[in-house]
Design an enzyme around this catalytic site. Structure first.
Site, PDB file in Angstrom:
ATOM      1  CB  ILE A  36     -12.057   8.301  37.671  1.00 51.91           C
ATOM      2  CG1 ILE A  36     -10.620   8.440  37.134  1.00 51.91           C
ATOM      3  CG2 ILE A  36     -12.967   9.385  37.115  1.00 51.91           C
ATOM      4  CD1 ILE A  36     -10.509   8.186  35.633  1.00 51.91           C
ATOM      5  CG  ASP A 101      -1.524   7.030  18.699  1.00 53.71           C
ATOM      6  OD1 ASP A 101      -2.133   7.802  19.454  1.00 53.71           O
ATOM      7  OD2 ASP A 101      -0.309   7.161  18.438  1.00 53.71           O
ATOM      8  CE1 TYR A 124      -1.712   8.136  27.798  1.00 54.40           C
ATOM      9  CE2 TYR A 124      -0.839   7.595  25.625  1.00 54.40           C
ATOM     10  CZ  TYR A 124      -1.836   8.145  26.419  1.00 54.40           C
ATOM     11  OH  TYR A 124      -2.955   8.687  25.824  1.00 54.40           O
ATOM     12  CE  LYS A 128      -6.008   6.087  27.278  1.00 58.86           C
ATOM     13  NZ  LYS A 128      -7.137   6.809  27.945  1.00 58.86           N
TER      14      LYS A 128
END
Length: 290
Positions: A36, A101, A124, A128
């Site tokens: 991707i 979260d 991370y 995101k």
């Protein structure tokens, strides 16, 4: 309805494939069959397959390793969703994207809603969050599903780690001051499938960000205790290790974890009639988690 699933070898991806096989037409791709982060490859495959819905279950999820592999984390978690979003917009597909979260700081006292301020504390989390922005900025018809503490029979996760360590050790120290909602990957897959069906049959959908995680909210220590309780009930382990409740400061990691990962799931309940993941019920199949 035709669905393209990316990240088909991950926890949610495997669950999606299992649940959709024989039900609808879908194409499931892994890293080898679709990178991707390769925009041309993404554009080409989406144009050729021409799906109605793309479910992006692909992600770089090695939270601690991301601190030293930031370029790779951003490539997969930001650029990949951007290319999928652009391809979806071009062909008229809907993009369902899984987020986390970790986009929040974890410093809030109560549950996080979709409109709360984001402030990721790790590479991370930042990767995101930028992935979310890429989806929002490049595809009009999108659903972003923020989830937390994912576990299942597949891959690497907290439940499987606990069962493995519990076989070898008489005592374990578990962090007790981080709170969240454990979420069964099979329930995430069910939620995504339900949303896909609603989109396919309904003209008006409230696009945007939705929280979906498990209930009740617990600490990692509480979660571990329940895992071992279920494991003993189902005779998965011969003995339950002694658990010690420790603070985060006693278990330092390269990446900072949110102290509070409690997600308010009222919006997804209201808009799609989807209830939080029943993680305690999912643990009743703990014999499958080996």
């Amino acid at each position: 309805m035709k669905i393209l699933i990316t990240g088909c070898n991950g926890q949610v991806g495997i669950s999606l494939v299992n649940k959709l096989t024989g039900v609808v037409e879908f194409l499931a791709v892994d890293r080898e069959s679709l990178d991707i982060t390769d925009e041309q490859a993404v554009t080409r495959l989406v144009a050729e397959y021409n799906p109605d819905i793309i479910i992006n279950a692909a992600a770089y999820t090695a939270v601690d390793r991301a601190e030293s592999e930031s370029e790779l984390a951003f490539s997969v978690n930001r650029d990949g969703p951007k290319y999928l979003a652009k391809a979806a917009q071009k062909t008229g597909a809907v993009l369902l994207h899984i987020s986390t979260d970790y986009v929040f700081s974890g410093g809030k006292a109560g549950e996080y809603s979709e409109t709360d301020k984001t402030a990721p504390q790790s590479v991370y989390g930042r990767s995101k969050l930028e992935g979310e922005s890429a989806v929002i900025g490049n595809c009009d018809r999108h659903i972003i599903l923020r989830t937390a503490w994912v576990f299942s029979e597949y891959g690497n996760n907290f439940v499987k780690t606990m069962l493995r360590l519990g076989q070898d050790r008489e005592a374990l120290s578990i962090v007790g001051d981080q709170y969240g909602g454990p979420t069964y990957a099979g329930d995430i897959a069910e939620a995504l499938i339900h949303i896909s069906n609603v989109i396919h049959t309904k003209q008006e959908v409230n696009w945007g960000i939705y929280n979906f995680s498990g209930s009740p909210h617990v600490s990692w220590y509480d979660f571990a205790a329940e895992v071992f309780k279920k494991a003993a009930e189902h005779k998965v382990i011969n003995r339950v290790p002694t658990l010690s409740n420790i603070p985060t400061s006693d278990y330092p990691t390269p990446a900072s974890r949110p102290a509070n990962s409690k997600l308010n799931c009222s919006k997804i309940s209201r808009e799609f009639n989807i209830v939080p993941s029943d993680w305690q019920q999912a643990l009743n199949q703990i014999q499958d988690y080996k």
